[in-house]
Design a protein around this motif. Structure first.
Motif, mmCIF file in Angstrom:
data_model
loop_
_atom_site.group_PDB
_atom_site.id
_atom_site.type_symbol
_atom_site.label_atom_id
_atom_site.label_comp_id
_atom_site.label_asym_id
_atom_site.label_seq_id
_atom_site.Cartn_x
_atom_site.Cartn_y
_atom_site.Cartn_z
ATOM 1 N N GLU A 156 -0.432 71.258 4.266
ATOM 2 C CA GLU A 156 0.497 71.454 5.145
ATOM 3 C C GLU A 156 0.559 69.973 6.103
ATOM 4 O O GLU A 156 -0.230 69.812 6.563
ATOM 5 N N ASP A 193 5.957 72.429 4.164
ATOM 6 C CA ASP A 193 4.959 73.228 3.252
ATOM 7 C C ASP A 193 3.983 73.846 3.968
ATOM 8 O O ASP A 193 2.731 73.884 3.928
ATOM 9 N N ASN A 234 3.433 78.152 0.469
ATOM 10 C CA ASN A 234 4.011 76.994 1.261
ATOM 11 C C ASN A 234 5.177 77.209 1.343
ATOM 12 O O ASN A 234 6.018 77.352 0.562
#
Length: 745
Positions: free
Chosen positions: A429, A460, A479
């Motif tokens: 992320e 994401d 994600n």
């Protein structure tokens, strides 16, 4: 010394018991009719007697009490030409305000630094802490909220009653606190050792190893005379323990040189290894034969919930950073970081995070040299990416849960898929951020501060996406989408008055943030099932909108919704005279619109006074406490003293007593706005000449008060605990008076 502050105002507290009696009469008449007032369970004989003699019990104020907190620390330091050391000891004892709650901590730390030669230095530091917490009983404080003032905790002989209100299920909080024991023991040990070598001027090689260990043990004893066991069932107990170990090994190379008059270069290289391990176990038992707390669970009639766990995670990091300064005016920083985590699956474990920052010292430019009123002025601009490693160690795995069933007349173990499905395709992320800022100081540094504007975009995001349980699981980690956070942060420091014997300084902070979802699945569409909406914050309050309370002149319109005057009136978004989820709207977000703090410090000769204020403005929160004690109309329990609707009191917020209104969930939505005077401190420093005569370097005495004033519309104990779980986190907030003495020899 600390004492409960802002004790919630329940009906009939502080000696106004007749207000509760009036409420009880109104409630029973509304729910059961006038005839119900002659029923034996309306008022017991003991309750009638207490009302007759005006004997009312303020449960919250009687069950809580002021408590003493002591905090002692002793620090010593010394050394020789090549060796220096510091050593410290600390002790804290915090006696809780409710029941048996308490916290005790012992700490010890030592720091050692030794120069082996001009080019080699080693250091060692350690910190130890032993914490013992008595967490008290969850049910005891909740019962003190619920029991009305017409109920007494005492029997006629002065002893505690177990069931002090026979018409309800809530037992005496004092008895509950004595028989429900919850304790937690924690031990922390941190050790850091380093070796630094400087082989040539401007070059440093440093290796540092740190180890953190902590262990904890929790236990709960539930005796027979408790809410859970109803004074009938035998005792039960539970126990859990865990051990955690974390190693970090950092190897750092630093090159720092100046070339000529105009060029400065600083380069840092880092290689880091980290590994953590976690393990623990738990068990519980019912039917214990004697008072053994949680130390003899094997003697229980039934042993339950036996479990254990072990997991580990690791991360490898490499980083390079270069800082270059030209003529003390122009600065640039280039950074590249490469992290690999075991928490993600092979192929997605590595993430690259670059950044670049530039700065301009305008004050050092020739065109500002003559501006004496400007002491410092610097502009900054940066861009960078960062990764989120704060994720569970097993998010890529689909787990199996243990289940037990009967097969062939025999109990056997089996396994079934967990509610959440793992995903080996999960990626880092990542958040990219632009930041522009300015640092300034004016008027001989009488005014100084910083201003930062930022724009963060996260791609994401790792979310648990709800799916239909027909798949065999109810959520899957993915994600998902993009979000944006924009905001401003300001810090301002001023010297308002500066005289020989008197100074006045002010520090101000301000923060504002706006976040929203930019996209979810690439189609710019909302996800209603997960309450995710494009253009709105990730977390929102999506619910019915209260328009007020149905008034008497609206009786005909109210009847179309099966409501009557005194019931809650909500928005019928689709105008179909049916209230359901189709009428939900976005009402707000559980985060403040902005926050601010201000600290004022006054110094007159040897006296000093500081006052710190903090404010959070805006935000809409779902609060279980407000919902439970405003929406519930139990015929035997107490509730918040609020301006409930009557034909004479035509308020537009709280429904009529006993109205049995629909849509009461709107009552649990509360504003988070508050202003606090968080700390006031008054101190006196002994003049240096007197301190020396007493063989001291310095001496200061002070008195302070924390949380003396809070301004808010929130009805609970404190706006900073909005949203706490009433069954496991319910609390009273303290105002703390501190008397302190600092001596340095």
């Amino acid at each position: 010394m600390k004492t409960p502050t802002r004790i919630p105002d329940m009906i009939g507290n502080m000696g106004h018991g007749m207000e509760y009696v009036d409420y009880r009469i109104q409630l029973w008449r509304k729910k059961y009719g006038d005839a119900s007032l002659s029923r034996s369970d309306f008022l017991t004989d003991a309750e009638k007697e207490r009302i007759r003699y005006g004997e009312y019990y303020d449960w919250l104020r009687e069950f809580s009490s002021p408590a003493v907190v002591t905090n002692h620390s002793l620090i010593g330091s010394g050394g020789t030409e090549k060796t220096s050391y510091t050593i410290g000891l600390g002790y804290t004892l915090d006696n809780g305000m409710v029941g048996k709650e308490s916290f005790e901590r012992f700490t010890a730390n030592i720091g050692l630094e030794h120069r082996i030669s001009e080019k080699v230095k080693m250091s060692l530091s350690s910190y130890l802490s032993q914490n013992d917490t008595d967490q008290g009983s969850n049910d005891a404080l909740l019962n003190a909220y619920l029991l009305p003032p017409i109920v007494s905790p005492y029997d006629t002989d002065g002893s505690y009653l177990f069931n002090c209100q026979p018409t309800s299920s809530k037992i005496n909080p004092f008895v509950q606190a004595e028989n429900n024991i919850r304790k937690r023991e924690e031990f922390y040990a941190n050790v850091t050792a380093s070796l630094e070598v400087k082989p040539v001027e401007g070059l440093s090689l440093k290796s540092q190893f740190a180890a953190q260990h902590n262990s904890d043990q929790s236990g709960e004893w539930v005796g027979t005379m408790t809410q859970q066991n109803s004074g009938v069932n035998p005792p039960s107990a539970s126990r859990s323990e865990g051990r955690n170990l974390n190693f970090v090994w950092d190897n750092i190379v630093t090159f720092d040189r100046q070339f000529g008059k105009d060029h400065k270069l600083n380069v840092i290289g880092l290689f880091s290894l980290q590994k953590e391990t976690h393990k623990g176990s738990s068990m519980s038992g019912n039917g214990l034969p004697y008072e053994s707390w949680w130390h003899a669970i094997q003697t229980a009639d039934e042993i339950l919930n036996v479990s254990s766990y072990y997991w580990e995670a690791s991360m490898v990091s490499a980083m390079m950073r270069m800082n270059y300064t030209l003529k003390d005016r122009y600065m640039i920083t280039l950074t590249g970081r490469y992290d690999g985590t075991s928490r993600l699956a092979t192929g997605n474990q590595w993430g690259f995070m670059p950044s670049v920052a530039v700065g301009w010292q305008l004050k050092n430019e020739r065109f500002l040299e003559s501006a004496e009123w400007i002491n410092a002025l610097k502009l900054r601009l940066s861009w960078g990416k960062s990764g989120n490693n704060n994720i569970d160690h097993d998010i890529t795995w689909t787990k199996l849960n243990l289940t037990r069933y009967v097969f062939g007349g025999t109990g056997v173990n089996g396994f079934e898929p967990a509610a959440s499905r793992g995903n080996k395709e999960l990626r880092w992320e990542m958040t990219s951020e632009w930041n522009v800022g300015v640092d300034f100081a004016f008027l001989n540094n009488r005014i100084s501060g910083t201003v930062d504007l930022y724009d963060r975009r996260t791609d994401d995001l790792i979310f648990a996406r709800s799916v239909g349980s027909i798949n065999g699981y109810s959520s899957i980690l993915q994600n998902i989408g993009k979000t944006q956070n924009r905001g401003i942060e300001v810090g301002l420091n001023t010297v308002n008055v500066a005289h020989k014997n008197f100074t006045w300084r002010t520090g101000i902070t301000f923060s504002l943030n706006r976040n929203k979802i930019l996209d979810l699945y690439g189609d710019k569409q909302d996800d209603l099932a997960n309450r995710w909406f494009i253009g709105h914050p990730i977390s929102v309050q999506y619910n019915l909108k209260q328009l007020g309370i149905w008034q008497e002149e609206e009786a005909e319109e109210a009847s179309k919704y099966s409501a009557s005057p005194g019931h809650i009136k909500v928005l019928d978004k689709d105008h179909n005279y049916s209230i359901d989820e189709q009428d939900f709207v976005i009402l707000g977000t559980p985060s403040p619109d902005w926050t601010a703090g201000m600290n004022n410090t006054f110094v007159y000769k040897n006296f000093d006074l500081s006052v710190y204020m903090y404010a959070e403005i805006g935000g809409l929160y779902s609060d279980d406490f407000t919902y439970m004690f405003s929406a519930w109309d139990n015929e035997h329990w107490n509730k918040l003293d609020l301006p409930y609707w009557t034909p004479e009191n035509r308020n537009n917020k709280y429904p009529a007593v006993g109205a049995q209104s629909y849509n009461t969930q709107v009552l649990g939505l509360v504003s988070g706005t508050f202003l606090k005077i968080q700390n006031i401190t008054l101190g006196y420093t002994l003049p240096e000449r007197i301190a020396r005569k007493l063989r001291m370097q310095s001496a200061r005495a002070y008195v302070s008060v924390q949380n003396p004033f809070t301004f808010t519309a929130y009805r609970g104990s404190d706006p900073e605990v909005i949203g706490e779980n009433v069954y496991t986190q319910l609390s009273l907030y303290p105002m703390t008076f501190t008397f302190g003495l600092n001596l340095k020899f």
